[in-house]
Enzyme design. Structure first.
Site, short mmCIF file in Angstrom:
data_model
loop_
_atom_site.label_atom_id
_atom_site.label_comp_id
_atom_site.label_asym_id
_atom_site.label_seq_id
_atom_site.Cartn_x
_atom_site.Cartn_y
_atom_site.Cartn_z
N PHE A 8 40.93 43.70 37.64
CA PHE A 8 42.37 43.32 38.65
C PHE A 8 43.68 44.28 38.38
O PHE A 8 44.01 44.67 37.13
CB PHE A 8 42.71 41.85 38.23
CG PHE A 8 41.74 40.92 38.88
CD1 PHE A 8 41.87 40.68 40.21
CD2 PHE A 8 40.87 40.35 38.03
CE1 PHE A 8 40.99 39.71 40.72
CE2 PHE A 8 40.08 39.37 38.53
CZ PHE A 8 39.97 39.07 39.88
N CYS A 9 44.51 44.52 39.32
CA CYS A 9 45.77 45.42 38.88
C CYS A 9 46.52 44.80 40.16
O CYS A 9 46.39 43.64 40.64
CB CYS A 9 45.34 46.74 39.30
SG CYS A 9 44.89 47.15 41.32
N SER A 10 47.83 45.81 40.28
CA SER A 10 48.69 45.07 41.18
C SER A 10 48.43 46.07 42.62
O SER A 10 49.69 46.23 43.30
CB SER A 10 50.22 45.42 40.57
OG SER A 10 50.40 46.73 40.12
N TYR A 38 40.29 44.77 42.14
CA TYR A 38 41.02 43.81 43.19
C TYR A 38 42.60 43.73 42.84
O TYR A 38 42.82 43.92 41.76
CB TYR A 38 40.27 42.26 43.30
CG TYR A 38 38.95 42.25 43.28
CD1 TYR A 38 38.43 42.14 44.64
CD2 TYR A 38 37.91 42.15 42.41
CE1 TYR A 38 37.12 41.93 45.17
CE2 TYR A 38 36.77 42.15 42.50
CZ TYR A 38 36.19 41.95 44.02
OH TYR A 38 34.94 41.93 44.16
N LEU A 40 45.60 41.54 41.98
CA LEU A 40 45.57 40.23 40.99
C LEU A 40 45.64 39.01 42.04
O LEU A 40 45.20 37.87 41.55
CB LEU A 40 47.06 40.49 40.26
CG LEU A 40 46.97 39.26 39.19
CD1 LEU A 40 45.93 39.20 38.30
CD2 LEU A 40 48.50 39.36 38.41
#
Length: 100
Positions: A8-10, A38, A40
């Site tokens: 997960f990231c931004s 994906y 977050l």
């Protein structure tokens, strides 16, 4: 049974690249692992359907919350050095040390 890892990231492009490099390492090892990146915002929807949640440094602040919200899922946050290396082998090694 395929182990599923959600990174997960931004929403950055670099996270997709890191996920691909991680996937390349697992594939080369012959491991039955699927890594996907994906935003977050998808964590609540996907968190209980994966074996591990990996947080990119820009969203690592959410690690404690993820552990509480998904107690049956392993959660780890990458350091800026690990993520910035863009080296799948380095990241996979660090995750293995975390039990992922």
């Amino acid at each position: 049974m395929t182990k599923k890892i959600a990174l997960f990231c931004s929403g950055g492009f670099s996270t997709s690249l890191v996920a691909k490099k991680m996937q390349d390492v697992y594939t080369a090892e012959g491991a039955d692992v699927k890594v996907d990146a994906y935003d977050l915002g998808m964590a609540d929807e996907l968190g209980d359907d994966v074996d591990a949640i990996v947080l990119a440094p820009q969203v690592a602040w959410d690690e404690d919350s993820m552990k509480k919200e998904h107690p049956d899922t392993k959660v780890a946050a990458l350091t800026m050095q690990q993520f910035g290396s863009m080296d799948g082998a380095t990241i996979v090694k660090a995750l293995k040390e975390e039990g992922i």
